[in-house]
Write a protein that holds these residues in place. Structure first.
Motif, short mmCIF file in Angstrom:
data_model
loop_
_atom_site.label_atom_id
_atom_site.label_comp_id
_atom_site.label_asym_id
_atom_site.label_seq_id
_atom_site.Cartn_x
_atom_site.Cartn_y
_atom_site.Cartn_z
N PRO A 53 0.81 -1.24 0.00
CA PRO A 53 0.00 0.00 0.00
C PRO A 53 0.84 1.27 0.00
N THR A 54 1.99 1.24 0.72
CA THR A 54 2.80 2.46 0.75
C THR A 54 3.61 2.64 -0.54
N ALA A 55 3.63 1.62 -1.39
CA ALA A 55 4.33 1.77 -2.66
C ALA A 55 3.39 2.28 -3.75
N ILE A 56 2.09 2.21 -3.48
CA ILE A 56 1.13 2.71 -4.47
C ILE A 56 1.01 4.23 -4.27
N PRO A 57 1.24 4.99 -5.34
CA PRO A 57 1.26 6.46 -5.22
C PRO A 57 -0.08 7.02 -4.76
N GLU A 58 0.04 8.16 -4.07
CA GLU A 58 -1.16 8.80 -3.53
C GLU A 58 -2.16 9.16 -4.63
N GLU A 59 -1.63 9.61 -5.78
CA GLU A 59 -2.57 10.01 -6.85
C GLU A 59 -3.34 8.80 -7.40
N GLN A 60 -2.87 7.60 -7.05
CA GLN A 60 -3.63 6.41 -7.46
C GLN A 60 -4.43 5.86 -6.28
N GLY A 61 -4.51 6.67 -5.25
CA GLY A 61 -5.28 6.25 -4.08
C GLY A 61 -4.46 5.53 -3.04
N GLY A 62 -3.17 5.36 -3.31
CA GLY A 62 -2.30 4.64 -2.38
C GLY A 62 -1.81 5.52 -1.25
N LEU A 63 -0.85 5.00 -0.50
CA LEU A 63 -0.42 5.68 0.72
C LEU A 63 0.99 6.24 0.64
N GLY A 64 1.62 6.19 -0.53
CA GLY A 64 3.00 6.69 -0.57
C GLY A 64 3.49 6.85 -1.98
N GLU A 65 4.64 6.26 -2.26
CA GLU A 65 5.15 6.32 -3.63
C GLU A 65 5.99 5.09 -3.90
N MET A 66 6.08 4.74 -5.18
CA MET A 66 6.85 3.59 -5.59
C MET A 66 8.33 3.89 -5.41
N SER A 67 9.02 3.08 -4.63
CA SER A 67 10.46 3.27 -4.48
C SER A 67 11.15 1.92 -4.50
N ALA A 68 11.95 1.72 -5.53
CA ALA A 68 12.69 0.47 -5.63
C ALA A 68 13.68 0.33 -4.47
N LEU A 69 14.22 1.47 -4.03
CA LEU A 69 15.16 1.43 -2.91
C LEU A 69 14.48 0.93 -1.63
N THR A 70 13.34 1.52 -1.34
CA THR A 70 12.60 1.07 -0.16
C THR A 70 12.27 -0.42 -0.30
N GLY A 71 11.82 -0.79 -1.49
CA GLY A 71 11.48 -2.19 -1.73
C GLY A 71 12.67 -3.11 -1.54
N ALA A 72 13.84 -2.66 -2.02
CA ALA A 72 15.04 -3.49 -1.91
C ALA A 72 15.49 -3.60 -0.46
N LEU A 73 15.40 -2.50 0.28
CA LEU A 73 15.77 -2.53 1.70
C LEU A 73 14.89 -3.52 2.45
N ALA A 74 13.58 -3.46 2.16
CA ALA A 74 12.64 -4.35 2.84
C ALA A 74 12.86 -5.80 2.42
N ALA A 75 13.13 -6.01 1.13
CA ALA A 75 13.30 -7.37 0.61
C ALA A 75 14.48 -8.06 1.30
N GLU A 76 15.57 -7.32 1.49
CA GLU A 76 16.73 -7.92 2.16
C GLU A 76 16.35 -8.39 3.57
N GLU A 77 15.62 -7.54 4.28
CA GLU A 77 15.26 -7.90 5.66
C GLU A 77 14.31 -9.09 5.69
N LEU A 78 13.33 -9.08 4.78
CA LEU A 78 12.39 -10.21 4.75
C LEU A 78 13.12 -11.51 4.46
N ALA A 79 14.03 -11.47 3.48
CA ALA A 79 14.76 -12.69 3.11
C ALA A 79 15.73 -13.11 4.20
N PHE A 80 16.17 -12.14 5.00
CA PHE A 80 16.99 -12.47 6.16
C PHE A 80 16.17 -13.35 7.10
N GLY A 81 14.88 -13.08 7.17
CA GLY A 81 13.97 -13.92 7.97
C GLY A 81 13.82 -15.28 7.31
N ASP A 82 13.32 -15.29 6.10
CA ASP A 82 13.23 -16.53 5.31
C ASP A 82 12.80 -16.17 3.89
#
Lengths: 365, 418
Positions: A53-82
């Motif tokens: 939801p936070t990656a979907i831009p506000e002008e499309q009704g979402g809560l933030g903006e698309m950011s590959a960096l944010t996505g990549a940071l989160a992906a590393e942490e998630l994969a660190f889990g499993d």
């Protein structure tokens, strides 16, 4: 200005993802891998962090903006889990992000609101195909225009969460122009067959399926991006950055575990980490993890800057998948016999890391 | 703060200018200076000296007259090291041996900048900030019996209290620019010596030895595998007397905590990423050249094909590119931390270990991929391979840097992990 510090907002999100990965995923990763996958409640909790939801831009009704960096940071942490859990949590993005980026107004209006809900929509995407010579730029699955319909034929492999999916984005080659396109295919489509769970070397806690398309007919407006289509290369680039980020997470998990183990494990009267043979393996693993992460960040940054990230994304994935394999292999090696025992996580990380060369299309940022 | 890889425009412009200097003053004489070892790159030195001199002058001016509160610019990330990194990379792209002949304080100057008092900085570095005739600085650490193990250094410094002078005795080898600093200019060498042999490393101190000091003699310049334009000198110190306040750091020996030695070793945190930058320049040259020659033969490097659709040569080049980029980004990180005035001991050891290794491999692969022409002295690829190797050796071998990384990630001291 060059900097390697995430924004405060990113850091807050990361802290949440880290806690989730450590407390909710890591703690049950072993039993989930051994049988049955993660409980739905665990994956739901991951969804509720709000990455999509936070990656979907506000002008499309979402809560933030698309950011590959944010996505990549989160992906590393998630994969660190499993890795299985990471792919399950991120699977809806496989559908939502291309719609957000390239969808027609109608496609966005119809589909994106579902991705702002408390529960994850059952949506995924199918890109990978079976066969040893898979090429994302030369898909075997075909899309043949027939008046106001498009006929889809082919077989897709390793489609995450396909067995429950209500809607999926299927990538296919236009049999007339040769161009690659995405198509929105609903669960009930005639000729669509979703097979039972695949049996893989790794990702054992993730449900993936073969998806067969046998003369599946969809309406022309189901083409991703309508008449304009999508920027398929950019979709691949985002996928490659995502995979590379996940590979870094798996590698880091293995490295940190081996590092801690080596400081505990005694041999010849001292911790094995005090021997250069072990210490150097760990040092090299640390360097590879950091190097791979920096390559991921640079490619993600290029995506966010609107630059053509094709080269950076390709090299990042190539580097990270090799680094992940080397590092997780060292992770097993440092544990010696215990590295080979399934009760210890090192061998799982090695099995999961080996897959990155094959995982094209399984994740997106 | 945000993660960003944006090189500021004014920094990029300076890097571009360095590349032009490399094209004009280095590449045309690269082969000649390699074939005629120890010939001095006069054209390059004369043209670059004013630039280096003015850079040094700026830092000294700031030191002599620090900006008042009113003049202070808003606190903003420095680009000093970033500029240096890109400049060194581009100059080494031109010729790594000639780059080492860059006039100025070099490693000696860096040590003085890092641990010298303001008075010492002005006294010693002024020569690099004025005049029409260039001067060089150098650092002398290695001895015949002491390479990576600096605690084995035998050179001694004894304080003659009456004369208020240090008396230095010993032999230093492998001193980059030693001859330029002592024989060919009014330069200086930072010499490492022990003020208390029984104290091991804690007794080690750097001393500034100026050109013209009686008892200091360059006895030899090495004949080398690569970087032949750069002199690598042996220096004998035979009762060489220098003023008492030429010591960098405290003359007191603190047996616990490493004392002045540890502080001065921190110089390496600043210089290792710059050595990496030089390595990267050679890597970039090799890689660019290979791609250019392959393109002439109709071989392009694709960035979107699956592994099975790549030829062996394309795979090799892609691997070279990825490794290069990894080393580049690790170096950029270590440099950025320096500019942000954050500790970077781990990161600088990482980038040095990585860059030294991969640039050696990249340059060796380049020779292989170019076939007989790679091996020929008609082209520069073979020279770059010979030039590259030193980067895995000086300023800490790859193994020493890996050891530093290992100690840092494990939280071990040098006693716990030898």
């Amino acid at each position: 200005m060059v900097s390697f510090t995430p924004t405060e907002e990113q850091q807050q999100l990361l802290d949440t993802v880290k806690r989730y990965a450590a407390n909710d995923i890591r703690s049950i990763a072993h039993e989930s891998d051994e049988g049955g996958g993660f409980p739905a409640s665990t994956i739901d909790k991951g969804w509720q962090i709000g990455l999509v939801p936070t990656a979907i831009p506000e002008e499309q009704g979402g809560l933030g903006e698309m950011s590959a960096l944010t996505g990549a940071l989160a992906a590393e942490e998630l994969a660190f889990g499993d890795l299985s859990a990471a792919l399950a949590v991120m699977a809806p993005a496989l559908f939502a992000y291309p719609i957000s980026l390239y969808g027609t107004t109608e496609q966005r209006e119809v589909w994106l609101p579902h991705f702002l809900e408390e529960k994850a929509p059952k949506a995924t995407a199918a890109l990978l195909e079976p066969g040893i010579f898979f090429d994302a730029h030369d898909l075997k699955t075909t899309a043949t225009p027939e008046g106001d319909k498009v006929r889809l034929n082919g077989v897709k492999a390793c489609v995450p969460l396909a067995s429950d999916a209500e809607i999926m984005l299927v990538y296919a080659r236009n049999s007339e122009t040769g161009a690659m396109d995405g198509f929105l295919v609903g669960r009930g489509a005639e000729g669509l067959e979703i097979e039972g769970d695949e049996k893989l070397m790794g990702l054992r806690a993730l449900s993936t399926s073969r998806v067969k398309l046998n003369d599946v007919r969809v309406d022309v407006p189901c083409r991703l991006g309508g008449a304009e289509g999508c920027d398929y290369q950019a979709v691949l680039n985002r996928g490659r950055v995502a995979l590379a980020a996940l590979a870094v997470g798996v590698a880091r998990a293995s490295f940190e575990y081996a590092r801690d183990y080596a400081k505990e494990r005694q041999a010849f009267g001292a911790p094995i980490a005090t021997k250069q043979a072990i210490a150097f393996m760990l040092a090299e693993a640390a360097i590879e993890v950091d190097a791979a992460r920096l390559m991921v960040w640079e490619a993600a940054w290029q995506l966010d800057q609107g630059k053509d990230a094709t080269k950076a994304a390709y090299l990042a994935r190539q580097y990270a998948e090799k680094a992940a394999l080397t590092v997780t292999d060292s992770g097993v090696q440092v544990l010696g016999g215990y590295g080979f025992i399934r009760e210890y996580p090192a061998e799982r990380w090695l099995r999961n890391a080996r897959g990155f060369t094959a995982f094209e299309g399984l994740a997106i940022v | 703060m945000t993660i960003s890889f944006e090189i500021p425009e004014h920094v990029q412009q300076q890097a571009d200018m360095a590349k032009m200097a490399a094209e004009f003053f280095m590449r045309p004489v690269s082969r000649e200076l390699d074939e005629n070892e120890h010939q001095r790159p006069d054209m390059f030195v004369q043209n670059i000296w004013p630039v280096m001199r003015d850079m040094q002058k700026k830092t000294l001016d700031k030191l002599a007259a620090p900006p008042t509160e009113g003049e202070k610019k808003p606190e903003r990330q420095s680009t000093q090291n970033l500029r240096l990194m890109l400049m060194i990379e581009m100059l080494s792209w031109g010729d790594a041996g000639i780059y080492l002949c860059l006039p100025g304080g070099a490693l000696g100057g860096a040590a003085i900048e890092a641990v010298g008092t303001p008075e010492q900085k002005i006294r010693f570095l002024q020569r690099f900030a004025e005049g029409e005739i260039p001067a060089w600085g150098a650092m002398a650490m290695t001895e015949p019996g002491a390479g990576s193990d600096t605690s084995a250094i035998q050179t001694t410094a004894v304080l003659d209290k009456e004369a208020n002078q240090w008396v230095l005795n010993g032999e230093k080898i492998f001193c980059t620019n030693g001859k330029l600093a002592l024989d060919e200019s009014n330069g200086l060498v930072v010499v490492w010596a022990s003020i208390d042999r029984s104290a091991g490393r804690a007794g080690m101190r750097p001393f500034v030895v100026e050109a013209g000091t009686p008892g200091v003699k360059v006895t030899k310049t090495e004949i080398k595998h690569g970087i032949r334009a750069s002199d690598t000198a042996s220096i004998v110190l035979d009762n060489a007397r220098i003023p008492a306040d030429n010591i960098l750091g405290s003359p007191e020996v603190q047996r616990e905590g490493g004392g002045g030695f540890k502080g001065a070793m921190a110089t390496f945190d600043a210089t290792r990423p710059l050595v990496s930058a030089s390595a990267l320049g050679i890597g970039r040259a090799s890689l660019e050249f290979v791609k250019e020659k392959l393109a002439e033969e109709g071989v392009e490097i694709p960035y979107n094909l699956p592994y099975h659709k790549l030829t062996a040569i394309q795979r090799d080049v892609l691997e070279m590119e990825a490794q290069f980029k990894a080393a580049y980004l690790l170096t950029l990180r270590a440099i950025t931390l320096l500019d942000q005035r954050q500790p970077n001991n781990l990161e600088s050891a990482m980038c040095k270990a990585k860059a030294g290794k991969v640039v050696t491999q990249i340059s060796q692969k380049a020779v292989e991929l170019l076939g007989p022409m790679g091996y020929s002295r008609e082209w520069l690829a073979e020279k770059w391979m010979r030039d590259a190797k030193i980067n895995d050796i000086f300023e800490g071998t790859g193994q020493i840097n890996t050891l530093i990384v290992a100690r840092r990630i494990l939280g071990y001291s040098s006693k716990e992990l030898g």
